[in-house]
Scaffold this active site. Structure first.
Site, PDB file in Angstrom:
ATOM      1  N   CYS A 194      -5.460  -5.125  43.585  1.00 31.75           N
ATOM      2  CA  CYS A 194      -4.287  -5.537  44.376  1.00 31.75           C
ATOM      3  C   CYS A 194      -3.938  -4.546  45.479  1.00 31.75           C
ATOM      4  CB  CYS A 194      -3.078  -5.757  43.473  1.00 31.75           C
ATOM      5  SG  CYS A 194      -3.259  -7.207  42.438  1.00 31.75           S
ATOM      6  N   HIS A 197       3.716  -5.216  47.654  1.00 30.07           N
ATOM      7  CA  HIS A 197       2.806  -6.136  46.965  1.00 30.07           C
ATOM      8  C   HIS A 197       3.655  -7.081  46.106  1.00 30.07           C
ATOM      9  CE1 HIS A 197      -0.413  -7.805  44.733  1.00 30.07           C
ATOM     10  NE2 HIS A 197      -0.143  -7.166  43.613  1.00 30.07           N
ATOM     11  N   ASN A 234       1.230 -14.127  43.042  1.00 24.21           N
ATOM     12  CA  ASN A 234       0.474 -12.912  43.359  1.00 24.21           C
ATOM     13  C   ASN A 234      -0.894 -13.314  43.923  1.00 24.21           C
ATOM     14  OD1 ASN A 234      -0.994 -10.547  43.400  1.00 24.21           O
ATOM     15  ND2 ASN A 234      -0.424  -9.899  41.339  1.00 24.21           N
TER      16      ASN A 234
HETATM   17  O1  UT7 Z   1      -0.868  -7.229  40.823  1.00 22.43           O
HETATM   18  C1  UT7 Z   1      -1.507  -6.434  39.886  1.00 22.43           C
HETATM   19  C2  UT7 Z   1      -0.549  -5.765  39.034  1.00 22.43           C
HETATM   20  N1  UT7 Z   1       0.025  -6.677  38.083  1.00 22.43           N
HETATM   21  C3  UT7 Z   1       1.313  -6.597  37.815  1.00 22.43           C
HETATM   22  O2  UT7 Z   1       2.009  -5.811  38.399  1.00 22.43           O
HETATM   23  C4  UT7 Z   1       1.849  -7.454  36.693  1.00 22.43           C
HETATM   24  C5  UT7 Z   1       2.733  -6.633  35.799  1.00 22.43           C
HETATM   25  N2  UT7 Z   1       3.244  -7.346  34.640  1.00 22.43           N
HETATM   26  C6  UT7 Z   1       4.161  -8.326  34.742  1.00 22.43           C
HETATM   27  O3  UT7 Z   1       4.535  -8.741  35.798  1.00 22.43           O
HETATM   28  C7  UT7 Z   1       4.788  -8.827  33.455  1.00 22.43           C
HETATM   29  O4  UT7 Z   1       4.425  -7.983  32.386  1.00 22.43           O
HETATM   30  C8  UT7 Z   1       4.422 -10.297  33.098  1.00 22.43           C
HETATM   31  C9  UT7 Z   1       5.083 -11.247  34.075  1.00 22.43           C
HETATM   32  C10 UT7 Z   1       2.911 -10.464  33.127  1.00 22.43           C
HETATM   33  C11 UT7 Z   1       4.949 -10.616  31.708  1.00 22.43           C
HETATM   34  O5  UT7 Z   1       6.337 -10.383  31.635  1.00 22.43           O
HETATM   35  P1  UT7 Z   1       6.955  -9.493  30.461  1.00 22.43           P
HETATM   36  O6  UT7 Z   1       8.391  -9.464  30.687  1.00 22.43           O
HETATM   37  O7  UT7 Z   1       6.231  -8.176  30.433  1.00 22.43           O
HETATM   38  O8  UT7 Z   1       6.647 -10.382  29.201  1.00 22.43           O
HETATM   39  P2  UT7 Z   1       5.848  -9.993  27.871  1.00 22.43           P
HETATM   40  O9  UT7 Z   1       4.388 -10.024  28.116  1.00 22.43           O
HETATM   41  O10 UT7 Z   1       6.439  -8.757  27.276  1.00 22.43           O
HETATM   42  O11 UT7 Z   1       6.240 -11.215  26.955  1.00 22.43           O
HETATM   43  C12 UT7 Z   1       7.606 -11.422  26.510  1.00 22.43           C
HETATM   44  C13 UT7 Z   1       7.642 -12.698  25.689  1.00 22.43           C
HETATM   45  C14 UT7 Z   1       6.574 -12.734  24.603  1.00 22.43           C
HETATM   46  O12 UT7 Z   1       7.128 -13.427  23.497  1.00 22.43           O
HETATM   47  P3  UT7 Z   1       7.686 -12.625  22.215  1.00 22.43           P
HETATM   48  O13 UT7 Z   1       6.534 -11.815  21.719  1.00 22.43           O
HETATM   49  O14 UT7 Z   1       8.808 -11.787  22.745  1.00 22.43           O
HETATM   50  O15 UT7 Z   1       8.121 -13.713  21.307  1.00 22.43           O
HETATM   51  C15 UT7 Z   1       5.489 -13.587  25.227  1.00 22.43           C
HETATM   52  O16 UT7 Z   1       4.697 -14.223  24.258  1.00 22.43           O
HETATM   53  O17 UT7 Z   1       7.395 -13.824  26.530  1.00 22.43           O
HETATM   54  C16 UT7 Z   1       6.280 -14.570  26.046  1.00 22.43           C
HETATM   55  N3  UT7 Z   1       5.521 -15.103  27.189  1.00 22.43           N
HETATM   56  C17 UT7 Z   1       5.822 -16.270  27.769  1.00 22.43           C
HETATM   57  N4  UT7 Z   1       6.754 -17.181  27.528  1.00 22.43           N
HETATM   58  C18 UT7 Z   1       6.798 -18.270  28.324  1.00 22.43           C
HETATM   59  C19 UT7 Z   1       4.475 -14.531  27.839  1.00 22.43           C
HETATM   60  N5  UT7 Z   1       4.078 -15.317  28.846  1.00 22.43           N
HETATM   61  C20 UT7 Z   1       4.896 -16.399  28.835  1.00 22.43           C
HETATM   62  C21 UT7 Z   1       4.983 -17.551  29.631  1.00 22.43           C
HETATM   63  N6  UT7 Z   1       5.937 -18.472  29.333  1.00 22.43           N
HETATM   64  N7  UT7 Z   1       4.151 -17.773  30.661  1.00 22.43           N
END
Ligand code: UT7
Length: 332
Positions: free
Chosen positions: A116, A256, A286
């Site tokens: 990225c 970004h 993204n």
């Molecule tokens: O460009 C390259 C660099 N990349 C980035 O900068 C991306 C960085 N990461 C992120 O933007 C975030 O970590 C994400 C958007 C990918 C995920 O958000 P998060 O707030 O970190 O969510 P998480 O992975 O901690 O998941 C929280 C909860 C989980 O459920 P439990 O375990 O709390 O019950 C996930 O299973 O949300 C759940 N979850 C979803 N729920 C609905 C994960 N993905 C989804 C989804 N829809 N698509």
């Protein structure tokens, strides 16, 4: 003779027509519009659907848009840098094909891969060629067809990425405009957290790797998020300090577009109000190498000669950095 700096003198862009909304994703994986919007800021993304079209197709469209808008003769371009994480194919350089297709017959070209941060690092590379005094017109294109490496049954990644392309032209400037400073960083500690396991030299493609879905992006979102927030904010703050810039002096943050919460954390640390932050993540998601030039293209009409822009990016590897640039023209 006054010092040569590398200025951006034109911008172009292309996004595919097909719009993949959060509502459509709700029918594909277990997710919902509220979760996606509140956790990422994304509402929709563009997807290049047509079979047989790859990253080069979008790069060519973006480059042609720039050539048309700026009335540039492609024969005058001396170099094409193609920033991408999704080349058309291995070995045959995507940028070379793009250069030929747009009529940049006097240019040499290569691809630049830094996940990225590819476009940000490409800005630095383009600037060095210009500052050397040897090159006068360099086209930097950022393009990615992320949909080609995304598993649309994996809700952790398929809600984030989109396809798109943007291009900028770098030319020498003797009024002190263009790139002023840069802080570029990398750390191999990031390798396990954002990657595609198969299809490279460690694990070449096989029936088994396809079966195991190892050709798709894997991301440990939480870990990447933590690194992105602290590192993007750190370098952006540092480049301001080093150039004695306050929040008042910075006209625009060009971040970004990976997650609205990462962008907000960066702009808060820089003490910038929301109206100084370029944001289009809600409509494109993204797009990896295309996020920065797509921002420039969307905001081009609001930019004024002399504006102070701070670019910031973070990506796989890990790779990250910040660039301070003075905008070189008023949009007509
Ligand atoms: O460009 C390259 C660099 N990349 C980035 O900068 C991306 C960085 N990461 C992120 O933007 C975030 O970590 C994400 C958007 C990918 C995920 O958000 P998060 O707030 O970190 O969510 P998480 O992975 O901690 O998941 C929280 C909860 C989980 O459920 P439990 O375990 O709390 O019950 C996930 O299973 O949300 C759940 N979850 C979803 N729920 C609905 C994960 N993905 C989804 C989804 N829809 N698509």
């Amino acid at each position: 003779m006054s010092k040569i700096t590398a200025a951006i003198t034109a911008v172009g862009a292309y996004v595919p027509e097909y719009v993949l909304t959060n509502q459509i994703l709700e029918t594909m994986v277990d997710t919902n519009d509220e979760w996606i919007t509140s956790r990422t800021g994304i509402k929709e993304r563009r997807i290049l659907k047509e079979e047989g079209k790859g990253t080069s197709y979008m790069a060519i469209q973006a480059a042609k848009d720039l050539l048309r808008k700026s009335n540039t003769d492609p024969k005058d371009i001396e170099m094409v840098i193609m920033a991408t994480a999704t080349p058309d194919m291995p070995v045959a350089v995507t940028g070379v094909y793009v250069a030929t297709e747009i009529g940049a017959v006097n240019a040499f070209s290569y691809d630049l891969v830094a996940a990225c941060s590819s476009f940000l690092f490409g800005m630095s590379t383009a600037a060095k060629y210009i500052e050397s005094g040897r090159y006068k017109k360099i086209l930097l294109i950022g393009a990615d067809k992320m949909s080609s490496i995304i598993d649309y049954t994996d809700r952790a990644t398929c809600i984030i990425f989109g396809d798109g392309a943007g291009a900028v032209l770098f030319e020498p400037n003797t009024e002190g405009l263009g790139i002023q400073d840069e802080i570029l960083r990398t750390d191999g500690v990031g390798r396990p957290h954002l990657k595609i396991d198969a299809g490279g030299s460690i694990l070449p493609a096989s029936a088994e790797t396809v079966e195991n879905k190892q050709h798709f992006v894997y991301q440990d979102g939480k870990t990447v998020f933590k690194f992105a927030v602290s590192n993007m904010a750190d370098v952006s703050e540092k480049i301001m300090e080093r150039n004695a810039l306050t929040g008042e002096d910075v006209d625009w943050l060009v971040p970004h577009q990976a997650n609205k919460r990462i962008i907000d954390a960066t702009s808060n640390r820089m003490k910038l109000p929301e109206e100084k932050v370029m944001m289009n993540i809600h409509k494109y998601g993204n797009t990896t190498s295309a996020t920065l030039p797509l921002c420039l293209n969307d905001y081009e009409k609001q930019l004024k000669k002399g504006d102070n822009l701070v670019f910031a990016a973070f990506g796989g590897g890990f790779t990250w950095g910040s660039i301070y640039l003075k905008w070189a023209y008023d949009s007509k």
